[in-house]
Enzyme design. Structure first.
Site, PDB file in Angstrom:
ATOM      1  N   ASP A 196       0.855  -1.187   0.000  1.00 41.33           N
ATOM      2  CA  ASP A 196       0.000   0.000   0.000  1.00 41.33           C
ATOM      3  C   ASP A 196       0.893   1.241   0.000  1.00 41.33           C
ATOM      4  OD1 ASP A 196      -1.761   2.214   0.936  1.00 41.33           O
ATOM      5  OD2 ASP A 196      -3.221   0.612   1.215  1.00 41.33           O
ATOM      6  N   ASN A 232     -12.673  -3.473   2.650  1.00 42.01           N
ATOM      7  CA  ASN A 232     -13.803  -2.548   2.631  1.00 42.01           C
ATOM      8  C   ASN A 232     -14.634  -2.811   1.382  1.00 42.01           C
ATOM      9  OD1 ASN A 232     -12.611  -1.285   4.891  1.00 42.01           O
ATOM     10  ND2 ASN A 232     -11.329  -0.051   3.556  1.00 42.01           N
ATOM     11  N   GLY A 266     -16.167   2.648   3.345  1.00 42.12           N
ATOM     12  CA  GLY A 266     -14.865   3.292   3.186  1.00 42.12           C
ATOM     13  C   GLY A 266     -14.052   2.772   2.024  1.00 42.12           C
ATOM     14  N   GLN A 267     -14.687   2.024   1.110  1.00 40.56           N
ATOM     15  CA  GLN A 267     -13.937   1.540  -0.056  1.00 40.56           C
ATOM     16  C   GLN A 267     -13.632   2.710  -0.989  1.00 40.56           C
ATOM     17  OE1 GLN A 267     -15.819  -1.554  -2.421  1.00 40.56           O
ATOM     18  NE2 GLN A 267     -13.952  -1.884  -3.617  1.00 40.56           N
ATOM     19  N   HIS A 300     -10.063  -5.836  -2.895  1.00 44.74           N
ATOM     20  CA  HIS A 300      -8.723  -6.073  -2.354  1.00 44.74           C
ATOM     21  C   HIS A 300      -8.808  -6.292  -0.859  1.00 44.74           C
ATOM     22  CE1 HIS A 300      -9.528  -1.729  -2.284  1.00 44.74           C
ATOM     23  NE2 HIS A 300      -8.827  -1.703  -1.167  1.00 44.74           N
ATOM     24  N   HIS A 357      -6.522  -5.892   2.707  1.00 41.60           N
ATOM     25  CA  HIS A 357      -5.359  -5.272   3.340  1.00 41.60           C
ATOM     26  C   HIS A 357      -4.747  -6.269   4.317  1.00 41.60           C
ATOM     27  CE1 HIS A 357      -6.610  -0.933   2.460  1.00 41.60           C
ATOM     28  NE2 HIS A 357      -7.730  -1.592   2.209  1.00 41.60           N
TER      29      HIS A 357
HETATM   30  P1  AMP Z   1      -9.801   1.070   0.286  1.00 44.97           P
HETATM   31  O1  AMP Z   1     -10.416   1.065  -1.095  1.00 44.97           O
HETATM   32  O2  AMP Z   1     -10.491   1.976   1.246  1.00 44.97           O
HETATM   33  O3  AMP Z   1      -9.652  -0.316   0.859  1.00 44.97           O
HETATM   34  O4  AMP Z   1      -8.343   1.672   0.177  1.00 44.97           O
HETATM   35  C1  AMP Z   1      -7.566   1.632  -0.978  1.00 44.97           C
HETATM   36  C2  AMP Z   1      -6.107   1.587  -0.589  1.00 44.97           C
HETATM   37  O5  AMP Z   1      -5.351   1.605  -1.782  1.00 44.97           O
HETATM   38  C3  AMP Z   1      -5.624   2.741   0.281  1.00 44.97           C
HETATM   39  O6  AMP Z   1      -5.062   2.225   1.490  1.00 44.97           O
HETATM   40  C4  AMP Z   1      -4.582   3.435  -0.591  1.00 44.97           C
HETATM   41  O7  AMP Z   1      -3.491   3.931   0.144  1.00 44.97           O
HETATM   42  C5  AMP Z   1      -4.165   2.342  -1.551  1.00 44.97           C
HETATM   43  N1  AMP Z   1      -3.696   2.797  -2.844  1.00 44.97           N
HETATM   44  C6  AMP Z   1      -4.334   3.648  -3.695  1.00 44.97           C
HETATM   45  N2  AMP Z   1      -3.609   3.825  -4.806  1.00 44.97           N
HETATM   46  C7  AMP Z   1      -2.507   3.046  -4.680  1.00 44.97           C
HETATM   47  C8  AMP Z   1      -1.371   2.790  -5.513  1.00 44.97           C
HETATM   48  N3  AMP Z   1      -1.233   3.370  -6.714  1.00 44.97           N
HETATM   49  N4  AMP Z   1      -0.425   1.936  -5.056  1.00 44.97           N
HETATM   50  C9  AMP Z   1      -0.554   1.350  -3.850  1.00 44.97           C
HETATM   51  N5  AMP Z   1      -1.605   1.553  -3.019  1.00 44.97           N
HETATM   52  C10 AMP Z   1      -2.560   2.391  -3.423  1.00 44.97           C
END
Ligand code: AMP
Length: 136
Positions: free
Chosen positions: A30, A86, A92-93, A99, A101
């Site tokens: 991330d 999420n 909070g997605q 994906h 975490h």
């Molecule tokens: P969420 O959709 O809330 O689960 O979060 C999306 C996650 O993707 C966040 O923690 C971001 O920091 C991460 N993220 C977004 N763009 C990138 C990227 N280009 N490379 C790595 N992580 C990313």
């Protein structure tokens, strides 16, 4: 279905610290980690979240989560990991590409539990009945 920033990582159109790849899944750091080593695991085939992913793609993702979680943990000397995901804007997605975490945790002191409440009388039974009915 529309493209996502994560599909650009699959296609190597933008940089990422990729730590694992197989035919169906990709894992990478991330870019804004909650803790060092925070890793994302996703299917290469685009699905938005749990509500539209095909079972076989989800199974492939979970196999990768199982494979790399100890490697992530040990890389940063952690003692546990949070595996979080999420699904939907309300949850909070931010990136509309399923994906998980993997967040290394070194100690219990570094995070707070989600707030929890008690049910009012009868509400748990009512909701459980609705869930069972939706599954029937
Ligand atoms: P969420 O959709 O809330 O689960 O979060 C999306 C996650 O993707 C966040 O923690 C971001 O920091 C991460 N993220 C977004 N763009 C990138 C990227 N280009 N490379 C790595 N992580 C990313």
């Amino acid at each position: 279905m529309e493209d996502t920033i994560f599909m650009k990582i699959v296609r190597r159109e933008i940089p990422a610290e990729i730590v694992y790849e197989d035919a169906d899944t990709l894992a990478f750091l991330d870019v804004k980690p909650t803790t060092p080593g925070h890793t994302l695991v996703m299917p290469k085939k685009l699905a938005e979240n749990i509500f539209d992913v095909e079972e076989k793609d989800l199974e492939a993702v979970m196999r990768t989560v199982r494979k790399i979680a100890p490697a992530v943990r040990d890389a940063v000397g952690a003692h546990g990991v949070h595996i979080n995901s999420n699904h939907g804007e309300a949850a909070g997605q931010l990136v509309p590409h399923l994906h998980f975490h993997i967040i290394p945790r070194l100690s219990r002191e570094e995070f707070s539990n989600w707030p929890q409440k008690n049910y009012l009388a009868g509400v748990a039974a009512e909701i459980a009945a609705k869930i069972r009915a939706n599954l029937a």
